[in-house]
Design a protein around this motif. Structure first.
Motif, PDB file in Angstrom:
ATOM      1  N   GLU A 159      -8.698  -7.340   2.319  1.00 18.23           N
ATOM      2  CA  GLU A 159      -7.602  -6.377   2.224  1.00 18.23           C
ATOM      3  C   GLU A 159      -6.263  -7.072   2.021  1.00 18.23           C
ATOM      4  O   GLU A 159      -5.496  -6.701   1.124  1.00 18.23           O
ATOM      5  CB  GLU A 159      -7.549  -5.500   3.482  1.00 18.23           C
ATOM      6  CG  GLU A 159      -6.348  -4.559   3.556  1.00 18.23           C
ATOM      7  CD  GLU A 159      -6.264  -3.565   2.407  1.00 18.23           C
ATOM      8  OE1 GLU A 159      -5.139  -3.160   2.051  1.00 18.23           O
ATOM      9  OE2 GLU A 159      -7.325  -3.184   1.862  1.00 18.23           O
ATOM     10  N   ARG A 195      -2.897   3.760   3.727  1.00 27.51           N
ATOM     11  CA  ARG A 195      -4.290   3.612   3.325  1.00 27.51           C
ATOM     12  C   ARG A 195      -4.527   2.207   2.766  1.00 27.51           C
ATOM     13  O   ARG A 195      -3.674   1.665   2.055  1.00 27.51           O
ATOM     14  CB  ARG A 195      -4.623   4.655   2.250  1.00 27.51           C
ATOM     15  CG  ARG A 195      -6.117   4.823   1.976  1.00 27.51           C
ATOM     16  CD  ARG A 195      -6.382   6.016   1.067  1.00 27.51           C
ATOM     17  NE  ARG A 195      -7.815   6.244   0.914  1.00 27.51           N
ATOM     18  CZ  ARG A 195      -8.547   6.994   1.722  1.00 27.51           C
ATOM     19  NH1 ARG A 195      -7.966   7.599   2.749  1.00 27.51           N
ATOM     20  NH2 ARG A 195      -9.838   7.152   1.528  1.00 27.51           N
ATOM     21  N   PRO A 196      -5.665   1.612   3.076  1.00 25.91           N
ATOM     22  CA  PRO A 196      -5.950   0.280   2.535  1.00 25.91           C
ATOM     23  C   PRO A 196      -6.074   0.298   1.011  1.00 25.91           C
ATOM     24  O   PRO A 196      -6.359   1.335   0.409  1.00 25.91           O
ATOM     25  CB  PRO A 196      -7.300  -0.091   3.180  1.00 25.91           C
ATOM     26  CG  PRO A 196      -7.513   0.870   4.289  1.00 25.91           C
ATOM     27  CD  PRO A 196      -6.748   2.108   3.939  1.00 25.91           C
ATOM     28  N   LEU A 197      -5.895  -0.862   0.415  1.00 29.39           N
ATOM     29  CA  LEU A 197      -6.147  -1.007  -1.020  1.00 29.39           C
ATOM     30  C   LEU A 197      -7.636  -1.154  -1.296  1.00 29.39           C
ATOM     31  O   LEU A 197      -8.116  -0.770  -2.357  1.00 29.39           O
ATOM     32  CB  LEU A 197      -5.392  -2.220  -1.569  1.00 29.39           C
ATOM     33  CG  LEU A 197      -3.867  -2.200  -1.461  1.00 29.39           C
ATOM     34  CD1 LEU A 197      -3.280  -3.429  -2.140  1.00 29.39           C
ATOM     35  CD2 LEU A 197      -3.278  -0.928  -2.056  1.00 29.39           C
ATOM     36  N   ASN A 248       0.812  -1.217   0.000  1.00 25.79           N
ATOM     37  CA  ASN A 248       0.000   0.000   0.000  1.00 25.79           C
ATOM     38  C   ASN A 248       0.842   1.262   0.000  1.00 25.79           C
ATOM     39  O   ASN A 248       0.314   2.368   0.094  1.00 25.79           O
ATOM     40  CB  ASN A 248      -0.950   0.015   1.204  1.00 25.79           C
ATOM     41  CG  ASN A 248      -0.224   0.241   2.518  1.00 25.79           C
ATOM     42  OD1 ASN A 248       0.931  -0.180   2.691  1.00 25.79           O
ATOM     43  ND2 ASN A 248      -0.885   0.898   3.454  1.00 25.79           N
ATOM     44  N   LYS A 306      -1.882  -7.655  -5.622  1.00 29.99           N
ATOM     45  CA  LYS A 306      -1.150  -6.539  -6.221  1.00 29.99           C
ATOM     46  C   LYS A 306       0.316  -6.903  -6.392  1.00 29.99           C
ATOM     47  O   LYS A 306       0.939  -6.570  -7.412  1.00 29.99           O
ATOM     48  CB  LYS A 306      -1.294  -5.280  -5.372  1.00 29.99           C
ATOM     49  CG  LYS A 306      -0.617  -4.054  -5.994  1.00 29.99           C
ATOM     50  CD  LYS A 306      -0.865  -2.792  -5.181  1.00 29.99           C
ATOM     51  CE  LYS A 306      -0.155  -1.591  -5.819  1.00 29.99           C
ATOM     52  NZ  LYS A 306      -0.360  -0.347  -5.030  1.00 29.99           N
ATOM     53  N   GLN A 366      -3.601  -7.101  -1.206  1.00 33.00           N
ATOM     54  CA  GLN A 366      -2.179  -6.779  -1.141  1.00 33.00           C
ATOM     55  C   GLN A 366      -1.340  -7.873  -1.796  1.00 33.00           C
ATOM     56  O   GLN A 366      -0.381  -7.581  -2.532  1.00 33.00           O
ATOM     57  CB  GLN A 366      -1.763  -6.556   0.318  1.00 33.00           C
ATOM     58  CG  GLN A 366      -2.400  -5.311   0.939  1.00 33.00           C
ATOM     59  CD  GLN A 366      -2.002  -5.083   2.389  1.00 33.00           C
ATOM     60  OE1 GLN A 366      -0.957  -5.558   2.843  1.00 33.00           O
ATOM     61  NE2 GLN A 366      -2.827  -4.353   3.129  1.00 33.00           N
TER      62      GLN A 366
END
Length: 248
Positions: free
Chosen positions: A105, A68-70, A39, A112, A109
């Motif tokens: 969440e 900040r969260p994705l 993030n 990503k 991550q």
């Protein structure tokens, strides 16, 4: 004396300078592994640079307490601005995430990471060890099994890969040759040595109260004395991708 050593640098991608420091610690020192904060704005920079160093193991440093969260919209760990709540703002100093929100969440991550790197991470750990909090452990194990990954462990909580305990107590003035060699001499078998080496830039200085000592860690982990100690004591430097799968 330990026989196998993983030297994992946390916080890859937090800032440009700390990312470069970790890569120097790998290319010129004994760092074998790192974990990326997906993030952070320098996560993509970090993973693209890591492609130049195929012997460096790169995992995911799961985040729940900074930035900040994705995935937007979670209620259990975000403030009114949608940012992660910092540990100091929880009544007991620890996040307590809803399991469904946390799974979405942390899966985002990991995904990503795969999208940018083009492959799975070598392993999972987390910022502030939040993946090992008892009320988060079911999500951690679910993701580890789903992606078939080892995780950082203090005590064994998953047996799909060989258990490697983590040593996570090097801070401030502990980054010296005597301390490092004493730790390695005190353990037997394999060990993960957690560290936070970095070069310092303004972003890192502003983000983390643990800043200047990171440069001391980097100096230690690239020192000729430490490299000689590793060689003379026949310690094999590995990363999590070297671990065999435990077939039950």
């Amino acid at each position: 004396m330990i026989n196998q050593l993983i030297v994992n640098a946390d916080d890859f991608g937090m800032t440009q300078a700390n990312t470069i420091g970790i890569l120097v610690g790998h290319s010129q020192g004994i760092i074998t592994s790192t974990t990326c904060m997906m993030n952070m704005p320098y996560a993509e920079f970090a993973l693209e640079q890591a492609k130049k160093f195929p012997q460096l193991g790169v995992g995911v440093h799961l985040v729940l307490t900074v930035g900040r969260p994705l995935v937007e919209g979670a209620q259990s760990y975000t403030d009114q601005n949608g940012d992660f709540i910092r540990p100091k703002d929880y009544p007991d100093g620890k996040p307590h995430a809803n399991q469904d929100e946390l799974y979405r969440e942390w899966k985002a991550q990991i995904e990503k990471f795969i999208e940018i790197a083009g492959h799975k991470p070598t392993h999972i750990d987390s910022h502030h060890h939040v993946h090992l909090l008892p009320w988060h452990l079911d999500v951690t194990k679910r993701l580890a099994l789903e992606y078939d990954l080892p995780i950082r462990q203090r005590e064994q909580v998953l047996d799909t890969y060989p258990y490697i305990p983590v040593y996570d107590q090097m801070y401030n003035d502990d980054a010296n040759y005597q301390y490092f060699t004493h730790v390695l001499s005190s353990y037997h078998g394999p060990l993960e040595f957690m560290c936070h080496p970095a070069y310092l830039d303004q972003r890192l200085y502003d983000m983390s109260s643990y800043n200047l000592p990171r440069m001391k860690e980097l100096e230690l982990l690239t020192s000729p004395e430490v490299k000689t100690f590793i060689q003379e004591n026949h310690i094999k430097l590995i990363n999590f991708s070297d671990l065999p799968h435990n077939h039950l």
